[in-house]
Scaffold this active site. Structure first.
Site, PDB file in Angstrom:
ATOM      1  CB  CYS A  80      84.216  12.800 -36.311  1.00 55.54           C
ATOM      2  SG  CYS A  80      85.507  12.554 -37.556  1.00 55.54           S
ATOM      3  CB  CYS A  83      80.893  17.926 -34.573  1.00 56.82           C
ATOM      4  SG  CYS A  83      81.828  19.453 -34.445  1.00 56.82           S
ATOM      5  CG  HIS A  84      79.410  14.406 -36.836  1.00 56.47           C
ATOM      6  ND1 HIS A  84      78.450  14.961 -37.656  1.00 56.47           N
ATOM      7  CD2 HIS A  84      80.610  14.862 -37.292  1.00 56.47           C
ATOM      8  CE1 HIS A  84      79.049  15.700 -38.577  1.00 56.47           C
ATOM      9  NE2 HIS A  84      80.356  15.659 -38.383  1.00 56.47           N
ATOM     10  CG  MET A 121      82.470  18.528 -42.704  1.00 61.32           C
ATOM     11  SD  MET A 121      82.460  17.209 -41.504  1.00 61.32           S
ATOM     12  CE  MET A 121      83.330  15.958 -42.464  1.00 61.32           C
ATOM     13  CG  HIS A 360      79.472  24.340 -23.165  1.00 56.29           C
ATOM     14  ND1 HIS A 360      79.844  23.024 -23.297  1.00 56.29           N
ATOM     15  CD2 HIS A 360      80.617  25.046 -23.015  1.00 56.29           C
ATOM     16  CE1 HIS A 360      81.164  22.929 -23.219  1.00 56.29           C
ATOM     17  NE2 HIS A 360      81.661  24.144 -23.043  1.00 56.29           N
ATOM     18  CG  HIS A 402      83.080  28.942 -24.104  1.00 53.56           C
ATOM     19  ND1 HIS A 402      83.907  29.084 -23.013  1.00 53.56           N
ATOM     20  CD2 HIS A 402      83.035  27.608 -24.360  1.00 53.56           C
ATOM     21  CE1 HIS A 402      84.349  27.893 -22.643  1.00 53.56           C
ATOM     22  NE2 HIS A 402      83.837  26.976 -23.436  1.00 53.56           N
TER      23      HIS A 402
END
Length: 576
Positions: A80, A83-84, A121, A360, A402
């Site tokens: 997790c 992402c979070h 999610m 990124h 990317h």
């Protein structure tokens, strides 16, 4: 799952669908809202260990035992945090702090964890990734205060810093017969090593122990020193002049990291190194010959768009400027590019350039003046003028760009361009990069190619080549993830040729994902990693760039999970 929970799940998903558009294609995982390549990319595990964090229990939250807390932390960091965020404040995923989760309650949270959401999610429960008991555990865990990893400052860095061979005891000249400029540094991801491979003989020179899952290799300006950084924030400095190249210094600069770079501006060659960390959110400037930490700068601060405070802005790509004695640093969550001037690090000047979230990876255009940086959550490429130290443009591209370092070449119609692939769709965007001679095309997508599918991580060309090679490593279709597309730069309107790279390797069972085309120094060979499981045979496939035919297959029992490959000359001189 009981009927009440099923009804609740349906209502939540309907509400989510009303607010968020669905992806065009359902992923292999069965999650209805997000393409599988995107899930694979976002869900990368954190290198932070559960036992290294401090537990904090919230009085009003559901009961949780010490052993359950430890297990929940492990699941969170593995599944997790990417992402979070480590602190659950939100990154590409939504915030999951107790002020939100306590109000929702256990049953509500179980639905989200089980079924996922249209916004991205994953469906951790119905996909079988988490058991019913683990889903319940995570729903309770998320209502407690996030466990906080410790900070990592100068004292911790110096405690981890080792100079194995002092500079005065290192060779004064090259002591081996290796063609250093055509060596490849190859990440052996799950073995905690890199392999040095001779570009001519295709033989492994040696393997060298490093940090876990080396993310990148970077070369010093002189071409003597190789810097590698693992996801566990360990940096190893390798001296290629030694009779047998070896680590001469090492340091751990945090708990999780992705980026390292060295000073390249004239007069400062090899003087400094820099590393950026995911945790703690900061960067550190080090002595380029010993890795002694000299200056630590935190990146916590306000976001570029809503100008809200973010406690965990991770440092992503770093690139060394050729225009000024500066490092150019992507700060992911705030969407800012920092230009850190290292002329006087005790009185360091930092120029802040507002771009877009979440920054990124990226690389130079062909002139080494403009830094082309992917803001993947915004579906934009930020163009940073390193000479004038300002944002030149924000270019709208496809879903989740990317590029790696990208690819520079001359489009026969539009002039000089830089290219990026995408994780979220099958497009390849070509952006004009010549504001002087092709002003009308500058900082615009002048051409869009159609790739094999979403899930592209890297693409590459070379100044001496007329081919553009594109991988699709994270595509859920094995036939696509095991292949590569090659485009004729002189005839970009033609369909690409598809090469079955994994099939050429002649391996046994396994995912056999094909990743990262990388050229040799001469630009007449392109190397692909065929990345298999840790206990399965992997390989590197070498293609003749002119004929597009198989030239060699490198197999060796030491070649465990090869991923990134970095040719010394091309990395040293920013050739891509």
């Amino acid at each position: 799952m009981n009927a009440r929970l099923t009804i609740l799940a349906a209502s939540i998903l309907v509400m989510g669908a009303a607010q968020l558009s669905f992806a065009a294609d359902a992923p292999a995982s069965g999650h209805p809202g997000t393409a599988d390549p995107e899930l694979r990319y976002k869900g990368s595990p954190s290198a932070i260990k559960a036992e290294e964090t401090e537990d904090v229990r919230t009085p009003k939250a559901p009961a949780i035992t010490a052993s359950e807390f430890t297990r929940a932390k492990q699941i969170y960091f593995e599944r997790c945090a990417g992402c979070h965020g480590v602190l659950r404040k939100g990154a590409t995923g939504k915030p999951l702090t107790p002020d939100i989760t306590l109000a929702r309650g256990t049953e509500y949270l179980k639905v989200f964890i089980n079924f996922g959401t249209p916004g991205g999610m994953p469906n951790w429960g119905t996909s079988g990734t988490l058991s019913e008991a683990e889903v319940d555990l995570m729903a309770r865990y998320l209502q407690h205060e996030p466990p906080t990893p410790p900070e990592f400052g100068l004292a911790e860095m110096k405690a981890a810093w080792k100079v194995l061979v002092p500079p005065e005891k290192r060779p004064k000249k090259k002591m081996n017969k290796l063609d250093l400029e055509n060596i490849f540094s190859v990440t052996l991801r799950d073995d905690g090593k890199i392999a040095l491979i001779d570009g001519k003989t295709k033989k492994i020179i040696s393997t060298i122990e490093t940090g876990y899952a080396v993310h990148i290799s970077r070369m010093s300006a002189s071409g003597r020193y190789l810097f590698v950084i693992g996801r566990d924030a360990r940096i190893d400095l390798i001296d290629l002049w030694m009779e047998k190249p070896a680590v001469v210094a090492e340091i751990k600069v945090g708990m999780e990291a992705r980026s390292v770079e060295t000073s390249k501006y004239k007069g400062y060659e090899d003087k400094y190194a820099i590393a950026g960390t995911y945790w703690p959110p900061q960067f550190v400037i080090m002595d380029g010959n010993t890795l002694e930490p000299k200056k630590i700068v935190g990146t916590r601060g306000m976001t570029v768009d809503t100008q809200e405070y973010h406690p965990e802005p991770r440092v992503a790509a770093i690139i060394a400027s050729h225009e000024h004695p500066e490092f150019i640093i992507n700060v992911k969550e705030t969407g800012k590019v920092l230009m850190a001037n290292y002329e006087d690090i005790n009185n360091m000047k930092i120029t802040e350039v507002g771009a877009a979230r979440f920054l990124h990876d990226g690389g130079w255009n062909s002139t080494h003046r403009y830094f082309m940086s992917a803001a993947n959550a915004s579906n934009k490429i930020a163009v940073v003028d390193s000479k004038d130290q300002k944002l030149a443009a924000l270019v709208e591209v496809g879903k989740i760009p990317h590029p790696g370092r990208g690819a520079n070449f001359v489009d026969p119609k539009y002039g000089p361009v830089w290219a990026t692939g995408h994780l979220g769709d099958d497009s390849i965007a070509l952006i004009g990069t010549d504001p002087k001679n092709h002003k009308a095309n500058a900082w615009k997508v002048v051409r869009t190619l159609t790739g094999l599918g979403g899930g592209s991580l890297f693409l590459k060309t070379h100044p001496k080549s007329r081919n553009l090679w594109v991988d699709t490593t994270l595509n859920p279709d094995a036939a696509i993830s095991q292949s590569a597309a090659v485009y004729d730069i002189d005839h970009l309107d033609r369909e690409p040729r598809v090469l079955k790279i994994a099939e050429m390797a002649g391996l046994g069972e396994g995912p056999k994902r094909v990743v990262q085309p990388e050229y040799n120094k001469a630009g007449d060979e392109v190397w692909f990693s065929v990345w298999n499981g840790q206990n399965q045979e992997s390989a590197i496939v070498v293609i003749d760039d002119k004929t597009r035919k198989l030239k060699a297959v490198i197999k060796d029992k030491r070649l465990i999970t090869p991923t990134g490959k970095f040719n010394v000359y091309n990395t040293q001189h920013d050739v891509y």
